[in-house]
Design an enzyme around this catalytic site. Structure first.
Site, PDB file in Angstrom:
ATOM      1  N   GLY A 204       0.871  -1.178  -0.059  1.00  0.00           N
ATOM      2  CA  GLY A 204      -0.013   0.080  -0.102  1.00  0.00           C
ATOM      3  C   GLY A 204       0.912   1.072  -0.171  1.00  0.00           C
ATOM      4  O   GLY A 204       2.203   1.036  -0.222  1.00  0.00           O
ATOM      5  N   GLY A 206       2.472   4.870   1.388  1.00  0.00           N
ATOM      6  CA  GLY A 206       3.150   5.488   2.787  1.00  0.00           C
ATOM      7  C   GLY A 206       2.326   5.999   3.590  1.00  0.00           C
ATOM      8  O   GLY A 206       2.420   5.925   4.720  1.00  0.00           O
ATOM      9  N   VAL A 209      -0.536   3.017   4.645  1.00  0.00           N
ATOM     10  CA  VAL A 209       0.134   1.855   5.318  1.00  0.00           C
ATOM     11  C   VAL A 209       1.324   2.315   6.156  1.00  0.00           C
ATOM     12  O   VAL A 209       1.436   1.886   7.574  1.00  0.00           O
ATOM     13  CB  VAL A 209       0.468   0.831   4.337  1.00  0.00           C
ATOM     14  N   GLY A 210       2.445   3.000   5.604  1.00  0.00           N
ATOM     15  CA  GLY A 210       3.482   3.270   6.339  1.00  0.00           C
ATOM     16  C   GLY A 210       3.273   4.063   7.507  1.00  0.00           C
ATOM     17  O   GLY A 210       3.878   3.870   8.676  1.00  0.00           O
ATOM     18  N   GLU A 248      17.954   5.134   6.615  1.00  0.00           N
ATOM     19  CA  GLU A 248      18.974   5.280   5.588  1.00  0.00           C
ATOM     20  C   GLU A 248      18.309   6.209   4.388  1.00  0.00           C
ATOM     21  O   GLU A 248      17.346   5.799   3.878  1.00  0.00           O
ATOM     22  CB  GLU A 248      19.270   3.889   4.824  1.00  0.00           C
ATOM     23  N   CYS A 282      21.207   5.016  -4.153  1.00  0.00           N
ATOM     24  CA  CYS A 282      21.525   6.112  -3.236  1.00  0.00           C
ATOM     25  C   CYS A 282      22.947   6.390  -3.145  1.00  0.00           C
ATOM     26  O   CYS A 282      23.198   7.649  -2.745  1.00  0.00           O
ATOM     27  CB  CYS A 282      20.919   5.724  -1.656  1.00  0.00           C
ATOM     28  N   GLU A 380      19.115  16.601  -3.879  1.00  0.00           N
ATOM     29  CA  GLU A 380      19.404  15.293  -4.642  1.00  0.00           C
ATOM     30  C   GLU A 380      18.451  15.025  -6.043  1.00  0.00           C
ATOM     31  O   GLU A 380      17.408  15.318  -5.854  1.00  0.00           O
ATOM     32  CB  GLU A 380      18.892  14.189  -3.637  1.00  0.00           C
TER      33      GLU A 380
HETATM   34  P1  NDP Z   1      10.518   7.614  -0.333  1.00  0.00           P
HETATM   35  O1  NDP Z   1      11.042   8.057   0.845  1.00  0.00           O
HETATM   36  O2  NDP Z   1       9.619   8.591  -1.011  1.00  0.00           O
HETATM   37  O3  NDP Z   1       9.782   6.335   0.067  1.00  0.00           O
HETATM   38  C1  NDP Z   1      10.337   5.230   0.814  1.00  0.00           C
HETATM   39  C2  NDP Z   1       9.327   4.347   1.463  1.00  0.00           C
HETATM   40  O4  NDP Z   1       8.595   5.075   2.462  1.00  0.00           O
HETATM   41  C3  NDP Z   1       8.056   3.739   0.300  1.00  0.00           C
HETATM   42  O5  NDP Z   1       7.986   2.677   0.737  1.00  0.00           O
HETATM   43  C4  NDP Z   1       7.249   4.840   0.602  1.00  0.00           C
HETATM   44  O6  NDP Z   1       5.803   4.365   0.186  1.00  0.00           O
HETATM   45  C5  NDP Z   1       7.272   5.054   2.179  1.00  0.00           C
HETATM   46  N1  NDP Z   1       6.603   6.225   2.751  1.00  0.00           N
HETATM   47  C6  NDP Z   1       6.356   7.271   2.317  1.00  0.00           C
HETATM   48  N2  NDP Z   1       6.000   8.184   3.050  1.00  0.00           N
HETATM   49  C7  NDP Z   1       5.832   7.592   4.554  1.00  0.00           C
HETATM   50  C8  NDP Z   1       5.517   7.724   5.657  1.00  0.00           C
HETATM   51  N3  NDP Z   1       4.953   9.135   5.992  1.00  0.00           N
HETATM   52  N4  NDP Z   1       5.376   6.984   6.692  1.00  0.00           N
HETATM   53  C9  NDP Z   1       5.988   5.771   6.372  1.00  0.00           C
HETATM   54  N5  NDP Z   1       6.220   5.346   5.215  1.00  0.00           N
HETATM   55  C10 NDP Z   1       6.247   6.310   4.318  1.00  0.00           C
HETATM   56  O7  NDP Z   1      11.580   7.190  -0.837  1.00  0.00           O
HETATM   57  P2  NDP Z   1      11.658   6.765  -2.613  1.00  0.00           P
HETATM   58  O8  NDP Z   1      10.829   5.385  -2.649  1.00  0.00           O
HETATM   59  O9  NDP Z   1      11.355   7.677  -3.658  1.00  0.00           O
HETATM   60  O10 NDP Z   1      13.009   6.262  -2.891  1.00  0.00           O
HETATM   61  C11 NDP Z   1      14.071   7.102  -3.113  1.00  0.00           C
HETATM   62  C12 NDP Z   1      14.842   7.734  -1.953  1.00  0.00           C
HETATM   63  O11 NDP Z   1      15.594   6.634  -1.373  1.00  0.00           O
HETATM   64  C13 NDP Z   1      16.086   8.734  -2.330  1.00  0.00           C
HETATM   65  O12 NDP Z   1      16.078   9.911  -1.820  1.00  0.00           O
HETATM   66  C14 NDP Z   1      17.281   7.802  -1.998  1.00  0.00           C
HETATM   67  O13 NDP Z   1      18.437   8.464  -1.892  1.00  0.00           O
HETATM   68  C15 NDP Z   1      16.889   7.040  -0.898  1.00  0.00           C
HETATM   69  N6  NDP Z   1      17.597   5.832  -0.494  1.00  0.00           N
HETATM   70  C16 NDP Z   1      18.624   5.763   0.408  1.00  0.00           C
HETATM   71  C17 NDP Z   1      19.213   4.683   0.766  1.00  0.00           C
HETATM   72  C18 NDP Z   1      20.351   4.530   1.652  1.00  0.00           C
HETATM   73  O14 NDP Z   1      20.618   3.425   1.896  1.00  0.00           O
HETATM   74  N7  NDP Z   1      20.504   5.579   2.282  1.00  0.00           N
HETATM   75  C19 NDP Z   1      18.926   3.534  -0.291  1.00  0.00           C
HETATM   76  C20 NDP Z   1      18.114   3.653  -1.144  1.00  0.00           C
HETATM   77  C21 NDP Z   1      17.508   4.722  -1.422  1.00  0.00           C
HETATM   78  P3  NDP Z   1       5.158   4.964  -0.890  1.00  0.00           P
HETATM   79  O15 NDP Z   1       5.916   4.355  -2.103  1.00  0.00           O
HETATM   80  O16 NDP Z   1       3.862   4.836  -1.105  1.00  0.00           O
HETATM   81  O17 NDP Z   1       5.596   6.617  -0.935  1.00  0.00           O
END
Ligand code: NDP
Length: 476
Positions: A204, A206, A209-210, A248, A282, A380
């Site tokens: 689902g 963020g 669900v998140g 992360e 990332c 970024e």
């Molecule tokens: P997001 O932060 O948009 O989403 C990450 C996850 O969090 C998704 O499953 C998302 O669901 C969920 N989410 C969103 N809002 C909430 C909330 N309020 N509460 C809980 N969960 C939530 O990142 P992206 O998916 O766009 O990924 C890209 C980003 O991830 C980049 O900034 C990248 O740098 C970072 N990244 C960091 C890494 C590291 O190891 N430091 C490794 C890989 C990526 P939904 O998809 O529905 O929004």
């Protein structure tokens, strides 16, 4: 077409609200899967199931849990091609990359923690023969594991493996943009007979669900990988709850090319570090600083080699890059390029039209000519776009690098190892590679510097995170 269901309490099921959504293949723009658009009720059931399962799972021995982790790794190995295909169809990354990096690393995550957990020892200390303290580790409880779309299987397994190895139970919320490999993983866990409730998967958004998952009072531990903004929102949502937290987050990773660097080899590395997985790792570099003595030579070679890269169908071996993950992300990256050009950057490679009827394809893009203190250096981009800038002194370049709010990683290229080590020490980043990039050792600490994260994972650091100590002090 995959019909994805939640995996809760050992049962595959639709969302309670019966809502679903589609996940698209970014190469074809066609639907690849339908998945549940779950809400708090599914999360509630998953957390309760995980809490129930924790009673037994937390009491099992490390060797018992280790066998399950190896069985999962065996299962991924047997279904290697199916996992690789799903990873590619879901994300758009080339199939060769899924086969070379994502799936092998997912297997390695399970194998590593299956073995590592057997090496963890309890210990005791004696105080002046008056008392002996026995120090033992214990699993924390129900863990919420939230992952992004760029390396969906690899990052998820890097959380699941240590969490389960240490005796926790988990509720996972994979990115709804790339859900398929997580679903295949839950099917595998079911096939090998992982006890019900030990690993739950809720699909689902963020928002639906998140948010509810991380704030759930029965969740004792939150491990999140994603953007810095989302990390901040999660930190706010759980403030005051004293949950163990690992974040992360994003980065704006610099690459320093010093005056004595081997230009041919460095260009090869920099191309990988800039454009692999369409720049959606990332750890990809986004700002390349080149010593002014070799700046023109480096740039010329970098542009020439970049223009040779094939961008195309991810199913074809020759494609170095496939499409970006989604239309939304494609638009965001295109806007980032446009903004930089508006602010004075010169486009020296990329942004040409790509002749594909469908798919979010973008050519690897190189920009130069921005001033060092330009505001857009902070954001970024997370796509195949880099800026290249000259520098004069190491002091100057490390000062500029350290002004960044991020500190995920960096890379330094120089033939002089000693000088490169000195530069690396001056850079505020969790990992600094010298004359290489993306070399990973699962034992070493990862992340946790500045706005790029909180807490460290990897080897013993993960075991520390997924366990808590108890000391029993007995008088003698
Ligand atoms: P997001 O932060 O948009 O989403 C990450 C996850 O969090 C998704 O499953 C998302 O669901 C969920 N989410 C969103 N809002 C909430 C909330 N309020 N509460 C809980 N969960 C939530 O990142 P992206 O998916 O766009 O990924 C890209 C980003 O991830 C980049 O900034 C990248 O740098 C970072 N990244 C960091 C890494 C590291 O190891 N430091 C490794 C890989 C990526 P939904 O998809 O529905 O929004």
């Amino acid at each position: 077409m995959y019909t994805i269901q939640n995996y809760i309490d050992g049962r595959f099921q639709n969302a309670i609200n019966s809502k679903s959504m589609e996940s698209l293949n970014p190469a074809t723009e066609g639907a690849i899967a339908t998945l549940p658009n779950s809400d708090y009720r599914d999360v509630q059931n998953a957390v309760e199931s995980a809490e129930q399962a924790f009673q037994n799972w937390s009491q099992t021995t490390p060797s018992y849990r280790s066998k399950f982790l190896h069985a999962i790794a065996d299962g991924i190995e047997k279904k290697f091609d199916a996992f690789a295909l799903a990873e590619t169809e879901d994300t758009g990354k080339p199939l060769w990359l899924s086969k070379k990096v994502d799936i092998p690393r997912a297997i390695a995550n399970f194998r590593f923690f299956a073995d590592h957990i057997l090496t963890i020892k309890d210990f005791s200390v004696q105080k002046d023969e008056k008392a002996t303290s026995l120090i033992t580790r214990h699993p924390v409880g129900v863990a919420a594991l939230i992952t992004p779309w760029n390396l969906p299987l690899y990052l998820l397994t890097w959380k699941i493996a240590p969490a389960l190895a240490c005796g926790n139970t988990v509720v996972c919320k994979p990115s709804e943009v790339t859900p398929v490999t997580a679903f295949l993983l839950s099917q595998l866990m079911d096939e090998i007979g992982l006890p019900k409730g030990v690993c739950n998967m809720v699909f689902g958004t963020g928002q639906d669900v998140g948010e509810f998952l991380v704030a759930h009072p029965k969740v004792r531990l939150v491990s999140f990988t994603g953007g810095t903004q989302t990390g901040r929102a999660i930190e706010k949502a759980i403030a005051g709850s004293f949950k163990k937290t690992s974040m992360e987050l994003g980065g704006k990773n610099p690459i320093v090319v010093d005056q004595d660097a081997d230009i041919d080899q460095t260009v090869e590395w920099v191309i990988k570090a800039s454009f692999m997985n369409q720049g959606q790792i990332c750890l990809c570099g986004e700002r390349i600083f080149v010593h002014q003595k070799i700046f023109e030579m480096f740039l010329e070679k970098f542009i020439k080699e970049t223009k040779k890269l094939t961008v195309g169908d991810p199913m074809i071996e020759q494609s170095f890059m496939g499409p970006l993950v989604s239309k939304m992300h494609f638009d965001k990256v295109k806007n980032s390029i446009a903004l930089r050009i508006k602010e004075g950057a010169r486009l020296v490679a990329g942004d040409e039209n790509i002749e594909h009827e469908k798919g979010y394809y973008l050519r690897p893009t190189i920009l130069t000519g921005l001033t060092k203190d330009n505001a857009c250096h902070v954001d970024e981009i997370f796509g195949p776009v880099v800026t290249v800038e000259p520098f004069e002194t190491i002091e100057e370049v490390t000062r500029i690098i350290n002004e960044s709010p991020y500190g995920l990683c960096a890379a330094v290229f120089s033939k002089d190892q000693k000088r490169a080590q000195e530069v690396a020490k001056k850079i505020q980043a969790a990992t600094v590679w010298i004359n290489c990039w993306l070399v990973r050792d699962l034992r070493v600490p990862f992340g946790g510097v500045k706005n790029s994260g909180l807490g460290r994972e990897g080897g013993d650091y993960s075991v520390d995170f997924y366990t808590e100590y108890q000391t029993i002090c007995t008088g003698t």
